[in-house]
Scaffold this active site. Structure first.
Site, PDB file in Angstrom:
ATOM      1  N   LYS A  55      47.940  41.800  34.585  1.00 46.89           N
ATOM      2  CA  LYS A  55      47.397  43.103  35.002  1.00 46.89           C
ATOM      3  C   LYS A  55      47.657  43.320  36.487  1.00 46.89           C
ATOM      4  O   LYS A  55      48.102  44.391  36.908  1.00 46.89           O
ATOM      5  CB  LYS A  55      45.893  43.168  34.708  1.00 46.89           C
ATOM      6  CG  LYS A  55      45.585  43.308  33.223  1.00 46.89           C
ATOM      7  CD  LYS A  55      44.106  43.103  32.922  1.00 46.89           C
ATOM      8  CE  LYS A  55      43.896  43.052  31.412  1.00 46.89           C
ATOM      9  NZ  LYS A  55      42.536  42.687  31.027  1.00 46.89           N
ATOM     10  N   GLN A  99      37.075  41.337  33.003  1.00 50.98           N
ATOM     11  CA  GLN A  99      37.727  40.668  31.874  1.00 50.98           C
ATOM     12  C   GLN A  99      36.675  40.052  30.950  1.00 50.98           C
ATOM     13  O   GLN A  99      35.767  39.358  31.401  1.00 50.98           O
ATOM     14  CB  GLN A  99      38.683  39.584  32.407  1.00 50.98           C
ATOM     15  CG  GLN A  99      39.501  38.876  31.352  1.00 50.98           C
ATOM     16  CD  GLN A  99      40.520  39.781  30.664  1.00 50.98           C
ATOM     17  OE1 GLN A  99      41.036  40.718  31.260  1.00 50.98           O
ATOM     18  NE2 GLN A  99      40.808  39.505  29.415  1.00 50.98           N
ATOM     19  N   ASP A 122      38.598  50.489  31.206  1.00 46.85           N
ATOM     20  CA  ASP A 122      38.599  49.898  29.857  1.00 46.85           C
ATOM     21  C   ASP A 122      38.073  50.889  28.820  1.00 46.85           C
ATOM     22  O   ASP A 122      38.254  50.697  27.619  1.00 46.85           O
ATOM     23  CB  ASP A 122      37.691  48.662  29.828  1.00 46.85           C
ATOM     24  CG  ASP A 122      38.456  47.351  29.812  1.00 46.85           C
ATOM     25  OD1 ASP A 122      39.580  47.326  29.297  1.00 46.85           O
ATOM     26  OD2 ASP A 122      37.900  46.352  30.303  1.00 46.85           O
TER      27      ASP A 122
HETATM   28  N1  GUN Z   1      39.597  40.663  26.878  1.00 44.94           N
HETATM   29  C1  GUN Z   1      40.456  40.816  25.842  1.00 44.94           C
HETATM   30  N2  GUN Z   1      40.876  42.092  25.759  1.00 44.94           N
HETATM   31  C2  GUN Z   1      40.261  42.756  26.760  1.00 44.94           C
HETATM   32  C3  GUN Z   1      40.305  44.113  27.205  1.00 44.94           C
HETATM   33  O1  GUN Z   1      40.975  44.982  26.650  1.00 44.94           O
HETATM   34  N3  GUN Z   1      39.544  44.410  28.285  1.00 44.94           N
HETATM   35  C4  GUN Z   1      38.788  43.479  28.904  1.00 44.94           C
HETATM   36  N4  GUN Z   1      38.053  43.872  29.955  1.00 44.94           N
HETATM   37  N5  GUN Z   1      38.724  42.219  28.528  1.00 44.94           N
HETATM   38  C5  GUN Z   1      39.468  41.867  27.460  1.00 44.94           C
END
Ligand code: GUN
Length: 303
Positions: A55, A99, A122
């Protein structure tokens, strides 16, 4: 039997990233601002570390201001809430992503609800869930994986979504429910199937569009797929692959790809389908969030 067209998520994600990078450059020229993304990782989960690194790198590649906060597993809930509050009040940060999963001693929902909805890239905050369900797309931020799945569907089917029978397998808040909402907005007739659904094969056989998001390796069999249907496989499952050597593994989706490819009209592979789209859509959400916080109008939707 004819072979399905393979939907190239890797190439489509690259084209989305290019588009976002050029829109970010235009924003910088116009307003002097860069979209700012803050990603928070608590603990040392190796898979999460890989996601967070990707990311951060993708945000940099798009010309964003990117900040990564890596906190120890022992971080208290109060300290995490304080960090979110600081980022909420930081004008250079337009998007905040925590996350998941978080360590067990931290209340995930409390943390997610503290993120300002306009910075919630998100799309997990209840305000964004509500806006999406109300179809208020000029205000909502949409979860990245379903948003990416819609881009793949639109690039595959063009304007032919209206009136199609779509089945979403899986009812998670992160994928299944928001995906159903997006398909409904495109005037599909939507069925949400799940672990208690009776006679899943016949439900799937009625679908022109199948979105599989259950997290069970190769659960959807080839002969469940209506001839010519479009299949979006959201699953990413690691399974043992002794044929590749001792201790080796490989990734498979929720759909038995080798079977389904002989029935579907178009299908996403795993890996290389939906996966690469998720981070691309996180960049799209961050740019959208930045424009809104700067008082600018949304650009043309990517789907
Ligand atoms: N962990 C696994 N997939 C995701 C996601 O799409 N967003 C976040 N914040 N954590 C994750």
């Amino acid at each position: 039997m004819s072979q399905a067209r393979i939907i190239d998520g890797k190439a489509i994600a690259a084209s989305v990233r290019d588009e976002i990078a050029s829109r970010a450059a235009a924003l910088l020229a116009e307003s002097g601002a860069r979209p700012g993304l803050a990603v928070i990782l608590v603990g040392e989960d190796p898979a999460s570390q890989v996601y967070v690194r990707n990311k951060d790198a993708t945000a940099e590649a798009c010309g964003f201001h990117s900040v990564k906060h890596t906190l120890p597993e022992s971080t208290s809930e109060a300290d995490l809430l304080n960090l979110v509050e600081t980022l909420n009040n930081d004008a250079a940060i337009h998007g905040i992503l925590v996350q998941l999963p978080l360590p067990g001693h931290i209340d995930e929902s409390k943390v997610l609800r503290l993120i300002k909805p306009e910075k919630d890239v998100d799309g997990f905050h209840p305000v964004n869930v509500g806006l999406l369900n109300a179809g208020e797309m000029k205000s909502a931020l949409v979860p990245c994986t379903p948003a990416g799945s819609m881009v793949l569907l639109k690039r595959t089917l063009g304007d032919k979504l209206s009136g199609q029978n779509a089945v979403v397998i899986g009812r998670s808040n992160i994928v299944g429910k928001p995906m159903a909402s997006l398909l409904l907005q495109e005037s599909c007739t939507v069925t949400i199937a799940h672990s208690r659904t009776r006679d899943l094969p016949s439900v799937v056989r009625a679908a022109d569009i199948v979105v599989a998001a259950v997290g069970r390796p190769e659960m959807v069999k080839g002969d469940w797929i209506k001839p010519g249907a479009t299949v979006i496989d959201v699953g990413i499952n690691r399974i043992p692959a002794p044929e590749r050597g001792e201790g080796k593994s490989r990734l498979v989706g929720d759909v038995a790809f080798d079977e389904a490819v002989g029935h579907a009209g178009a299908i996403t592979p795993v890996p290389g389908g939906v996966g690469p789209m998720t981070i691309a859509m996180l960049m799209a959400n961050t740019l959208t969030a930045a424009r809104r916080q700067l008082g600018l109008k949304d650009e043309a939707p990517l789907f």
